[in-house]
Design an enzyme around this catalytic site. Structure first.
Site, PDB file in Angstrom:
ATOM      1  CE1 TYR A 141      -3.546  -2.592   0.559  1.00 46.61           C
ATOM      2  CE2 TYR A 141      -4.627  -0.660   1.474  1.00 46.61           C
ATOM      3  CZ  TYR A 141      -4.693  -1.940   0.984  1.00 46.61           C
ATOM      4  OH  TYR A 141      -5.907  -2.570   0.921  1.00 46.61           O
ATOM      5  CE  LYS A 192       1.712 -17.531  -3.108  1.00 46.00           C
ATOM      6  NZ  LYS A 192       0.578 -18.499  -3.141  1.00 46.00           N
ATOM      7  CG  ASP A 225      -2.337 -20.426  -1.729  1.00 46.71           C
ATOM      8  OD1 ASP A 225      -1.673 -20.486  -0.669  1.00 46.71           O
ATOM      9  OD2 ASP A 225      -1.989 -21.016  -2.775  1.00 46.71           O
ATOM     10  CG  ASP A 249      -8.082  -4.785   1.957  1.00 47.50           C
ATOM     11  OD1 ASP A 249      -9.010  -4.326   2.655  1.00 47.50           O
ATOM     12  OD2 ASP A 249      -8.064  -4.726   0.708  1.00 47.50           O
ATOM     13  CG  ASP A 253     -13.672  -7.107   2.897  1.00 49.64           C
ATOM     14  OD1 ASP A 253     -13.423  -6.421   3.912  1.00 49.64           O
ATOM     15  OD2 ASP A 253     -14.213  -6.649   1.874  1.00 49.64           O
TER      16      ASP A 253
HETATM   17  C1  IPM Z   1     -10.207  -1.360   4.556  1.00 49.60           C
HETATM   18  C2  IPM Z   1     -10.562  -0.754   3.248  1.00 49.60           C
HETATM   19  C3  IPM Z   1      -9.455   0.186   2.795  1.00 49.60           C
HETATM   20  C4  IPM Z   1      -8.172  -0.605   2.722  1.00 49.60           C
HETATM   21  C5  IPM Z   1      -9.733   0.910   1.467  1.00 49.60           C
HETATM   22  C6  IPM Z   1     -11.024   1.679   1.514  1.00 49.60           C
HETATM   23  C7  IPM Z   1      -8.579   1.785   1.060  1.00 49.60           C
HETATM   24  O1  IPM Z   1     -10.799  -1.742   2.315  1.00 49.60           O
HETATM   25  O2  IPM Z   1     -10.032  -0.592   5.548  1.00 49.60           O
HETATM   26  O3  IPM Z   1     -10.115  -2.582   4.641  1.00 49.60           O
HETATM   27  O4  IPM Z   1      -7.886  -1.266   1.695  1.00 49.60           O
HETATM   28  O5  IPM Z   1      -7.400  -0.576   3.676  1.00 49.60           O
HETATM   29 MG    MG Z   2     -10.834  -3.696   3.093  1.00 52.09          MG
END
Ligand code: IPM
Ligand code: MG
Length: 367
Positions: A141, A192, A225, A249, A253
């Site tokens: 990032y 990885k 993975d 990230d 999710d």
């Molecule tokens: C998160 C979000 C952010 C990230 C985005 C919105 C930049 O997805 O906080 O997980 O990737 O960190």
């Molecule tokens: Mg995110």
């Protein structure tokens, strides 16, 4: 006196922040906490008002505060801001970097009251209680060099750099181990290492830190993975998972869907001193913004994490969590977690219900 800076931001951010602040105010009054509240602009709201999504004024207030609460940032209105000017990079990544908030704590806990909301079978998700510790201000990032360029033969290409230094790995592994000591003392490091040098180093450093500094912690390693597969296959095997910015990230999710309710998941991002920013993980949800539909519970649970990790008020944190369980037990549901037989409530009604559940406990404690 400790100051909480509230950054409401965009989309449903202002609505959920309002409810969170109500809860903070009730705790301040009920428990006589020595707290002050501040607020400032961030994200699209700040961009529209000042031309800058993370104005200097907000930066200064964030530095001065004991903890920062962030509602949400972004929406289609600002999609034209791209690359280094994107709201996410300026406001969200900018704030994380400004605070030095390298350790992103993302608890994934299945609420027994909401278990049917998961797309996975009950026996897979029942009892899931893990936490992902995501490195937040390094890796791909932020790595340099990055950008767009034209190659010798005239093609455009985009490039980013995945880079991790030894101290960056050490500190996030230490943070994960410190949390694991308050739980089941098991850490899974996700990398990885079979392909990427930076993550070969990650694995070596994680192994050394645990061996030398946390001999009471059981560490294992998973390639990303496989980790993704295991999360869906048998999530109960995990206690604390520590991983890079981008893997964290993605995996967080995926893990959030074990609970079936994105609207319930809080997060914290901490720096070396325990100062941090706190935000629900669900984002700005522009489609339902301004309609009193959003679920404020992830926000309110983020306030609980703040009470615990940055404000030294674990009792207040427990009260918030108990109040949230109380309103769920009473059958109150916002639209996102609604199911047959429950009572659907608005954002504000849910916030009021949490405050009411707190007040009962506050007055009981006082009597
Ligand atoms: C998160 C979000 C952010 C990230 C985005 C919105 C930049 O997805 O906080 O997980 O990737 O960190
Ligand atoms: Mg995110």
């Amino acid at each position: 006196m400790k100051t909480i800076l509230f950054l409401a931001g965009d989309g449903i951010g202002p609505e959920i922040t309002r409810e969170t602040r109500k809860v903070a105010q009730a705790l301040k009054d009920g428990l006589s906490l020595d707290l002050a509240f501040d607020e400032a602009l961030i994200g699209g709201a700040a961009h529209d008002a000042t031309g800058n999504a993370f104005p200097d004024e907000t930066r200064a207030r964030a530095d001065a505060a004991s903890a920062v609460f962030l509602g949400a940032v972004g929406g289609p209105k600002w999609d034209h801001l791209t690359g280094a000017a994107s709201l996410e990079r300026v406001a969200l990544l900018g704030l994380r970097k400004q605070l030095g908030a390298f350790a992103n704590l993302r608890p994934v806990k299945v609420f027994p009251q909401l278990i049917e909301a998961s797309t996975l079978k009950r026996e897979i998700v029942e009892g899931v209680d893990m936490i992902i510790v995501r490195e937040l201000i390094g890796g791909i990032y932020f790595g340099e060099p990055r950008g767009l360029r034209t190659t010798g033969d005239g093609h455009q290409e985009g490039y980013n750099t995945l880079v991790y230094s030894v101290p960056e790995i050490e500190r996030v592994v230490r943070a994960a181990c410190t949390i694991a000591r308050t739980r089941d003392k098991r850490v899974t490091s996700v990398d990885k290492a079979n392909v990427l040098e930076a993550l070969r180093l990650w694995r070596e450093v994680a192994t050394r830190v645990v061996r030398d500094e946390f001999p009471d912690i059981t560490l294992d390693h998973l390639i990303v993975d496989n980790a993704a597969m295991q999360l869906i296959r048998s999530p109960k095997q995990f206690d604390v998972m520590v991983t890079t910015n981008m893997f964290g990230d993605i995996l967080s999710d995926a893990a959030s869907m074990l609970t079936g309710s994105l609207g319930m998941l809080p997060s914290a991002a901490l720096n070396e001193t325990g100062k941090g920013m706190y935000e629900p993980i669900h984002g700005s949800a522009p489609d339902i913004a301004g309609r009193n539909l959003a679920n404020p519970l992830a926000s309110i649970l983020s306030l609980a994490m703040m009470m615990e990790h940055s404000l030294g008020e674990p009792q207040a944190a427990r009260r918030i969590e108990a109040a949230v369980h109380g309103v769920l037990d009473a059958g109150l549901r916002t639209a996102d977690i609604m199911s047959p037989g429950m009572k659907q409530v608005t954002t504000a009604e849910m916030g009021d219900a949490v405050v009411a559940a707190l007040a009962v406990r506050v007055s009981q404690a006082a009597s």
